[in-house]
Design a protein around this motif. Structure first.
Motif, PDB file in Angstrom:
ATOM      1  N   GLN A  46       0.843  -1.116   0.095  1.00 26.46           N
ATOM      2  CA  GLN A  46      -0.051   0.157   0.022  1.00 26.46           C
ATOM      3  C   GLN A  46       0.856   1.361   0.005  1.00 26.46           C
ATOM      4  OE1 GLN A  46      -3.037  -0.307   3.033  1.00 26.46           O
ATOM      5  NE2 GLN A  46      -3.604  -2.161   2.558  1.00 26.46           N
ATOM      6  N   ILE A  47       2.194   1.082   0.708  1.00 20.36           N
ATOM      7  CA  ILE A  47       3.020   2.241   0.726  1.00 20.36           C
ATOM      8  C   ILE A  47       3.349   2.614  -0.666  1.00 20.36           C
ATOM      9  CG2 ILE A  47       5.216   3.024   1.402  1.00 20.36           C
ATOM     10  CD1 ILE A  47       3.393   3.295   3.939  1.00 20.36           C
ATOM     11  N   ASP A  48       3.915   1.143  -1.573  1.00 20.37           N
ATOM     12  CA  ASP A  48       4.313   1.440  -2.844  1.00 20.37           C
ATOM     13  C   ASP A  48       3.207   2.094  -3.517  1.00 20.37           C
ATOM     14  OD1 ASP A  48       6.432   0.220  -2.302  1.00 20.37           O
ATOM     15  OD2 ASP A  48       5.887  -1.743  -2.976  1.00 20.37           O
ATOM     16  N   ALA A  49       1.937   1.918  -3.218  1.00 21.22           N
ATOM     17  CA  ALA A  49       0.724   2.397  -4.057  1.00 21.22           C
ATOM     18  C   ALA A  49       0.689   4.008  -3.869  1.00 21.22           C
ATOM     19  CB  ALA A  49      -0.376   1.862  -3.777  1.00 21.22           C
ATOM     20  N   LEU A  50       0.824   4.303  -2.547  1.00 20.55           N
ATOM     21  CA  LEU A  50       0.772   5.633  -2.349  1.00 20.55           C
ATOM     22  C   LEU A  50       2.121   6.441  -3.224  1.00 20.55           C
ATOM     23  CD1 LEU A  50      -0.139   5.398   1.465  1.00 20.55           C
ATOM     24  CD2 LEU A  50      -1.261   6.833  -0.380  1.00 20.55           C
ATOM     25  N   LEU A  51       3.325   5.799  -3.004  1.00 24.84           N
ATOM     26  CA  LEU A  51       4.442   6.597  -3.713  1.00 24.84           C
ATOM     27  C   LEU A  51       4.279   6.658  -5.099  1.00 24.84           C
ATOM     28  CD1 LEU A  51       7.201   5.054  -1.302  1.00 24.84           C
ATOM     29  CD2 LEU A  51       6.308   7.401  -1.298  1.00 24.84           C
ATOM     30  N   LEU A  52       3.660   5.463  -5.648  1.00 27.40           N
ATOM     31  CA  LEU A  52       3.638   5.315  -7.157  1.00 27.40           C
ATOM     32  C   LEU A  52       2.435   6.429  -7.548  1.00 27.40           C
ATOM     33  CD1 LEU A  52       3.853   3.906  -9.817  1.00 27.40           C
ATOM     34  CD2 LEU A  52       1.901   2.471  -9.161  1.00 27.40           C
ATOM     35  N   HIS A  53       1.573   6.631  -6.980  1.00 25.50           N
ATOM     36  CA  HIS A  53       0.264   7.583  -7.346  1.00 25.50           C
ATOM     37  C   HIS A  53       0.435   8.770  -6.847  1.00 25.50           C
ATOM     38  CE1 HIS A  53      -1.602   4.159  -9.398  1.00 25.50           C
ATOM     39  NE2 HIS A  53      -1.585   3.433  -8.293  1.00 25.50           N
ATOM     40  N   SER A  54       1.194   9.010  -5.766  1.00 26.40           N
ATOM     41  CA  SER A  54       1.143  10.463  -5.324  1.00 26.40           C
ATOM     42  C   SER A  54       0.037  11.305  -4.988  1.00 26.40           C
ATOM     43  CB  SER A  54       2.186  11.363  -6.026  1.00 26.40           C
ATOM     44  OG  SER A  54       3.498  10.670  -6.225  1.00 26.40           O
ATOM     45  N   PRO A  55      -1.142  10.539  -4.332  1.00 29.96           N
ATOM     46  CA  PRO A  55      -2.497  11.295  -4.251  1.00 29.96           C
ATOM     47  C   PRO A  55      -2.377  12.505  -3.435  1.00 29.96           C
ATOM     48  CG  PRO A  55      -2.375   9.454  -2.823  1.00 29.96           C
ATOM     49  CD  PRO A  55      -1.196   9.453  -3.696  1.00 29.96           C
ATOM     50  N   HIS A  56      -3.258  13.548  -3.793  1.00 28.81           N
ATOM     51  CA  HIS A  56      -3.342  14.505  -2.997  1.00 28.81           C
ATOM     52  C   HIS A  56      -4.273  14.553  -1.797  1.00 28.81           C
ATOM     53  CE1 HIS A  56      -3.001  16.380  -7.145  1.00 28.81           C
ATOM     54  NE2 HIS A  56      -1.929  16.879  -6.390  1.00 28.81           N
ATOM     55  N   TYR A  57      -5.148  13.494  -1.911  1.00 31.26           N
ATOM     56  CA  TYR A  57      -6.302  13.128  -1.013  1.00 31.26           C
ATOM     57  C   TYR A  57      -6.164  11.455  -0.736  1.00 31.26           C
ATOM     58  CZ  TYR A  57      -8.155  17.676  -1.786  1.00 31.26           C
ATOM     59  OH  TYR A  57      -8.468  18.864  -2.002  1.00 31.26           O
ATOM     60  N   LEU A  58      -6.267  11.128   0.574  1.00 32.58           N
ATOM     61  CA  LEU A  58      -6.127   9.796   1.051  1.00 32.58           C
ATOM     62  C   LEU A  58      -7.122   9.249   1.913  1.00 32.58           C
ATOM     63  CD1 LEU A  58      -4.805   6.918   1.371  1.00 32.58           C
ATOM     64  CD2 LEU A  58      -3.429   7.879   2.844  1.00 32.58           C
ATOM     65  N   LEU A  59      -7.760   8.558   1.475  1.00 31.60           N
ATOM     66  CA  LEU A  59      -9.240   8.101   2.244  1.00 31.60           C
ATOM     67  C   LEU A  59      -9.021   6.647   2.742  1.00 31.60           C
ATOM     68  CD1 LEU A  59     -12.417   8.497   3.254  1.00 31.60           C
ATOM     69  CD2 LEU A  59     -12.771   7.443   1.009  1.00 31.60           C
ATOM     70  N   SER A  60      -9.222   6.270   4.064  1.00 30.46           N
ATOM     71  CA  SER A  60      -9.332   4.828   4.490  1.00 30.46           C
ATOM     72  C   SER A  60      -9.639   4.794   6.080  1.00 30.46           C
ATOM     73  CB  SER A  60      -7.744   4.253   4.395  1.00 30.46           C
ATOM     74  OG  SER A  60      -7.722   2.967   4.566  1.00 30.46           O
TER      75      SER A  60
ATOM     76  N   CYS B 125       8.613   9.858   3.647  1.00 27.11           N
ATOM     77  CA  CYS B 125       7.953  11.218   3.372  1.00 27.11           C
ATOM     78  C   CYS B 125       6.871  11.163   2.553  1.00 27.11           C
ATOM     79  CB  CYS B 125       8.836  12.193   3.402  1.00 27.11           C
ATOM     80  SG  CYS B 125       9.825  12.333   4.951  1.00 27.11           S
ATOM     81  N   MET B 126       5.666  11.752   2.526  1.00 25.51           N
ATOM     82  CA  MET B 126       4.844  11.685   1.423  1.00 25.51           C
ATOM     83  C   MET B 126       4.156  13.179   1.551  1.00 25.51           C
ATOM     84  SD  MET B 126       2.502   8.373   1.665  1.00 25.51           S
ATOM     85  CE  MET B 126       3.327   6.435   1.647  1.00 25.51           C
ATOM     86  N   PRO B 127       5.064  14.189   0.885  1.00 26.85           N
ATOM     87  CA  PRO B 127       4.776  15.487   0.921  1.00 26.85           C
ATOM     88  C   PRO B 127       3.710  15.989   0.137  1.00 26.85           C
ATOM     89  CG  PRO B 127       6.910  15.249  -0.237  1.00 26.85           C
ATOM     90  CD  PRO B 127       6.543  13.827   0.251  1.00 26.85           C
TER      91      PRO B 127
END
Ligand SMILES: [Zn+2]
Length: 378
Positions: A119-133, A151-153
């Motif tokens: 899931q971390i890989d997914a976040l780094l791959l897609h670089s979303p502005h909004y995250l919902l979970s 970091c996920m700036p």
């Protein structure tokens, strides 16, 4: 009116469904609760109730001034094999109801029942502005980021839904992503959005147009401001499944009126579910204090994930996933730490496991009590 419980709805079956709806309520849609607290409950929604679900969802977006042209990534429950990270299921819009009213950016759906590092890989791959979970899942991701200095700036806002946002979860999330706004929504399958966070404060405003919300004590009497009690909801727009004084299983407390100008009632805090409460040998129940990560780390840093299962009023199983075996002394120190945190000398048995199951809703629960708590029901 008596309190309506899940058991009553289940035993009533189709008798509970209205046979004569006003025509303008439109078509009917059966929906099922996830069954995370037992057997699922079947609710019938209509076009009319859905209109209100959507309107309240849009109001929540409006309050928090989200920019729909930006990218959204949500990590939620899905059937096995669907939306697996890192790619997930990609869509060109945010989906309904937002794309029916606004032009939107793209969104990515990730299956929550996947490994944290993927899931971390997914976040780094897609670089979303909004995250919902779900809060527990976000806390797990936050801890992973803290442990591995990730970091996920790009993250502008994290939205939590589906379970109560506990203080320790919020703390981990804020620590891992200090530049990111954190917003919570209180919702259920039966009602839709029940309450949402005030954009100017941490407390919640109840969507009073759609739901009559009560907070009551063990005698079904209204709780005063600041006293936690059981949440009862009456759905004002669903004529197909008349939920009147329906006990959701959550605990919450009223707050003082808000200064923001929104006159909707204020919930100061939502405490979460009955099955996640600790039962003391004297029959009282409370929200368990599961301790701080730092205190645990002073004994050992080998515990990767844990879950407490309370089997009897005296016996608690502490299931752990470890990166290396613990010494008998470390086991003892952990037992003592948890006895202190839980406030009673429970018999704590340590069990080593390879994985911890998610519940039916795809959520990971850190504390589950299997002790019958019917004493608080009517
Ligand atoms: Zn407010």
């Amino acid at each position: 009116m008596p309190v309506l419980t899940r058991d009553l709805i289940q035993s009533a079956g189709d008798d509970f469904i209205s046979q004569q709806l006003p025509e303008f309520h439109g078509a009917c849609y059966p929906m099922e609760t996830s069954g995370s607290t037992g057997k699922p409950v079947r609710i019938i929604a209509t076009d009319f109730t859905r209109l209100f679900y959507d309107a309240l969802m849009l109001r929540e977006h409006d309050w928090h001034r989200r920019d729909f042209t930006k990218k959204l990534l949500s990590i939620r429950w899905a059937r096995r094999g669907f939306a697996e990270p890192p790619l997930g299921h990609q869509q060109s819009t945010w989906g309904p109801p937002i794309n029916q009213y606004h032009a939107t950016g793209s969104s990515i759906f990730i299956n929550v029942a996947s490994e944290t590092h993927k899931q971390i890989d997914a976040l780094l791959l897609h670089s979303p502005h909004y995250l919902l979970s779900y809060p527990s899942q976000l806390a797990a991701l936050a801890e992973y980021c803290l442990d591995n200095n990730i970091c996920m700036p790009f993250l502008e806002e994290i939205r939590t839904t589906g379970e109560s946002l506990r203080d320790d979860y919020a703390q981990s999330i804020r620590l891992a992503w200090p530049q990111t706004r954190l917003t919570d929504v209180y919702s259920s399958v039966e009602i839709g959005n029940i309450a949402q966070q005030c954009p100017e404060h941490n407390h919640y405003h109840v969507n009073q147009e759609n739901v009559l919300l009560e907070i009551v004590d063990e005698h079904n009497q209204p709780c005063e401001t600041g006293k936690p009690g059981r949440v009862l909801v009456t759905s004002l727009m669903n004529y197909a499944t008349p939920l009147i004084r329906y006990e959701l299983g959550d605990y919450a407390e009223w707050g003082n009126p808000c200064q923001c100008g929104r006159n909707l009632p204020v919930i100061k805090k939502i405490h979460g579910r009955k099955r996640n409460r600790l039962v003391l040998p004297n029959g009282e129940s409370l929200f368990p204090y599961l301790g701080e990560r730092e205190d645990r780390n002073k004994i050992t840093t080998a515990v990767r994930k844990f879950q407490f299962i309370q089997h009897t009023p005296h016996d608690i199983e502490y299931k752990i996933i470890v990166s290396q075996p613990l010494s008998p002394e470390q086991e003892n120190q952990l037992r003592q730490l948890h006895q202190k945190n839980l406030g009673y000398p429970f018999n704590i048995t340590i069990t080593y496991v390879d994985h911890l199951p998610l519940n039916h809703a795809g959520k990971y629960e850190e504390f589950v009590s299997l002790v019958n708590m019917n004493h608080s029901r009517t």
